[in-house]
Scaffold this motif. Structure first.
Motif, PDB file in Angstrom:
ATOM      1  N   TRP A   1      51.028  86.460  49.469  1.00 45.47           N
ATOM      2  CA  TRP A   1      50.424  87.357  48.482  1.00 45.47           C
ATOM      3  C   TRP A   1      48.955  87.000  48.301  1.00 45.47           C
ATOM      4  N   ASN A   2      48.073  87.982  48.509  1.00 47.67           N
ATOM      5  CA  ASN A   2      46.635  87.806  48.253  1.00 47.67           C
ATOM      6  C   ASN A   2      46.056  86.541  48.895  1.00 47.67           C
ATOM      7  N   GLY A   3      46.487  86.231  50.098  1.00 52.13           N
ATOM      8  CA  GLY A   3      45.941  85.074  50.811  1.00 52.13           C
ATOM      9  C   GLY A   3      46.545  83.748  50.396  1.00 52.13           C
ATOM     10  N   THR A   4      47.597  83.776  49.581  1.00 50.67           N
ATOM     11  CA  THR A   4      48.271  82.535  49.186  1.00 50.67           C
ATOM     12  C   THR A   4      49.776  82.759  49.257  1.00 50.67           C
ATOM     13  N   THR A   5      50.550  81.875  48.627  1.00 46.50           N
ATOM     14  CA  THR A   5      52.005  81.974  48.677  1.00 46.50           C
ATOM     15  C   THR A   5      52.575  81.943  47.263  1.00 46.50           C
ATOM     16  N   THR A   6      53.694  82.666  47.080  1.00 42.56           N
ATOM     17  CA  THR A   6      54.338  82.685  45.776  1.00 42.56           C
ATOM     18  C   THR A   6      55.814  82.317  45.897  1.00 42.56           C
ATOM     19  N   LEU A   7      56.319  81.775  44.804  1.00 43.80           N
ATOM     20  CA  LEU A   7      57.751  81.544  44.640  1.00 43.80           C
ATOM     21  C   LEU A   7      58.189  82.314  43.410  1.00 43.80           C
ATOM     22  N   LEU A   8      59.504  82.378  43.200  1.00 49.45           N
ATOM     23  CA  LEU A   8      60.042  82.964  41.979  1.00 49.45           C
ATOM     24  C   LEU A   8      60.601  81.844  41.124  1.00 49.45           C
ATOM     25  N   LEU A   9      60.180  81.812  39.865  1.00 51.01           N
ATOM     26  CA  LEU A   9      60.661  80.820  38.903  1.00 51.01           C
ATOM     27  C   LEU A   9      61.471  81.543  37.837  1.00 51.01           C
ATOM     28  N   THR A  10      62.720  81.118  37.652  1.00 52.18           N
ATOM     29  CA  THR A  10      63.573  81.698  36.611  1.00 52.18           C
ATOM     30  C   THR A  10      63.804  80.650  35.535  1.00 52.18           C
TER      31      THR A  10
ATOM     32  N   THR B   1      62.395  85.878  35.198  1.00 50.36           N
ATOM     33  CA  THR B   1      61.887  85.480  36.510  1.00 50.36           C
ATOM     34  C   THR B   1      60.430  85.882  36.644  1.00 50.36           C
ATOM     35  N   THR B   2      59.615  84.935  37.081  1.00 52.42           N
ATOM     36  CA  THR B   2      58.175  85.130  37.201  1.00 52.42           C
ATOM     37  C   THR B   2      57.723  84.725  38.601  1.00 52.42           C
ATOM     38  N   PRO B   3      56.964  85.583  39.299  1.00 50.96           N
ATOM     39  CA  PRO B   3      56.356  85.159  40.565  1.00 50.96           C
ATOM     40  C   PRO B   3      55.133  84.300  40.266  1.00 50.96           C
ATOM     41  N   LEU B   4      55.041  83.151  40.932  1.00 52.20           N
ATOM     42  CA  LEU B   4      53.946  82.215  40.696  1.00 52.20           C
ATOM     43  C   LEU B   4      53.392  81.687  42.010  1.00 52.20           C
ATOM     44  N   ILE B   5      52.089  81.501  42.049  1.00 48.43           N
ATOM     45  CA  ILE B   5      51.450  80.827  43.188  1.00 48.43           C
ATOM     46  C   ILE B   5      51.951  79.389  43.203  1.00 48.43           C
ATOM     47  N   TYR B   6      52.253  78.890  44.402  1.00 52.59           N
ATOM     48  CA  TYR B   6      52.753  77.520  44.499  1.00 52.59           C
ATOM     49  C   TYR B   6      52.203  76.833  45.742  1.00 52.59           C
ATOM     50  N   GLN B   7      52.392  75.526  45.747  1.00 51.85           N
ATOM     51  CA  GLN B   7      52.167  74.716  46.939  1.00 51.85           C
ATOM     52  C   GLN B   7      53.256  73.643  46.975  1.00 51.85           C
ATOM     53  N   PRO B   8      53.746  73.327  48.178  1.00 49.80           N
ATOM     54  CA  PRO B   8      54.681  72.210  48.288  1.00 49.80           C
ATOM     55  C   PRO B   8      53.923  70.897  48.134  1.00 49.80           C
TER      56      PRO B   8
ATOM     57  N   THR C   1      43.869  74.296  43.465  1.00 51.46           N
ATOM     58  CA  THR C   1      42.600  75.038  43.537  1.00 51.46           C
ATOM     59  C   THR C   1      42.205  75.300  44.990  1.00 51.46           C
ATOM     60  N   ALA C   2      42.725  74.499  45.915  1.00 50.03           N
ATOM     61  CA  ALA C   2      42.468  74.759  47.334  1.00 50.03           C
ATOM     62  C   ALA C   2      43.144  76.060  47.767  1.00 50.03           C
ATOM     63  N   THR C   3      44.273  76.395  47.158  1.00 46.85           N
ATOM     64  CA  THR C   3      44.976  77.627  47.501  1.00 46.85           C
ATOM     65  C   THR C   3      44.570  78.804  46.611  1.00 46.85           C
ATOM     66  N   TRP C   4      44.101  78.518  45.383  1.00 41.38           N
ATOM     67  CA  TRP C   4      43.687  79.579  44.449  1.00 41.38           C
ATOM     68  C   TRP C   4      42.490  79.076  43.648  1.00 41.38           C
ATOM     69  N   PRO C   5      41.268  79.211  44.207  1.00 41.90           N
ATOM     70  CA  PRO C   5      40.064  78.678  43.563  1.00 41.90           C
ATOM     71  C   PRO C   5      39.810  79.212  42.152  1.00 41.90           C
ATOM     72  N   ASP C   6      40.362  80.376  41.811  1.00 37.03           N
ATOM     73  CA  ASP C   6      40.152  80.943  40.472  1.00 37.03           C
ATOM     74  C   ASP C   6      40.662  80.028  39.365  1.00 37.03           C
ATOM     75  N   TYR C   7      41.574  79.109  39.665  1.00 37.61           N
ATOM     76  CA  TYR C   7      42.052  78.192  38.619  1.00 37.61           C
ATOM     77  C   TYR C   7      40.882  77.457  37.966  1.00 37.61           C
ATOM     78  N   ASP C   8      39.895  77.071  38.766  1.00 38.21           N
ATOM     79  CA  ASP C   8      38.728  76.402  38.182  1.00 38.21           C
ATOM     80  C   ASP C   8      37.993  77.316  37.206  1.00 38.21           C
ATOM     81  N   GLU C   9      37.921  78.604  37.528  1.00 38.27           N
ATOM     82  CA  GLU C   9      37.275  79.569  36.631  1.00 38.27           C
ATOM     83  C   GLU C   9      38.073  79.736  35.344  1.00 38.27           C
TER      84      GLU C   9
END
Length: 134
Positions: free
Chosen positions: A22-31, A42-49, A108-116
């Protein structure tokens, strides 16, 4: 672009074939279990392993309050996670102050907007570790 309930529906229907990338990154579903209702949410969220765990960020786009899913897991850390077609139980916890800098860099490497987002709020945006209970 997938978002919200439609994102969850398509992710579930396709085992993550639609919605994981999704949008150049990856998402999981969190319930999580609703802290007031007891209903599953259930919420889709950007994640990293990270090792055997998965990391997500409770940013809510820099909103002054924590997202509902974070408030829910703070009340009950037993959650369900779906990564692609793999669904499993997990225990959620907020990263410790010692772990946070490394995990923040990972996210932030996967979603730089977190810093913003940090510039929009006075709250310390939680980094959450999802530990699979297999």
């Amino acid at each position: 672009m997938l978002y919200g309930k439609e994102h969850v529906r398509r992710y579930r229907e396709t085992g993550g074939a639609e919605g994981h990338d999704w949008n150049g990154t990856t998402t999981l579903l969190l319930t999580t279990k609703g802290r007031k209702s007891g209903e599953p949410y259930t919420t889709p969220l950007i994640y990293q392993p990270h090792g055997d765990d998965f990391v997500v960020v409770a940013s809510k786009g820099g909103d002054p309050s924590h997202p509902d899913w974070y408030k829910n897991l703070a009340a009950d850390p037993e959650v369900e996670v779906q990564v692609r077609s793999d669904r499993f139980k997990a225990r959620a916890r907020t990263a410790t102050d010692e772990e946070r800098p490394e995990l923040w860099r990972l996210m932030t490497a996967t979603w730089p907007d977190y810093d913003e987002y940090t510039k929009k709020t006075d709250r310390k945006i939680p980094v959450v570790v999802l530990e699979p209970q297999r």
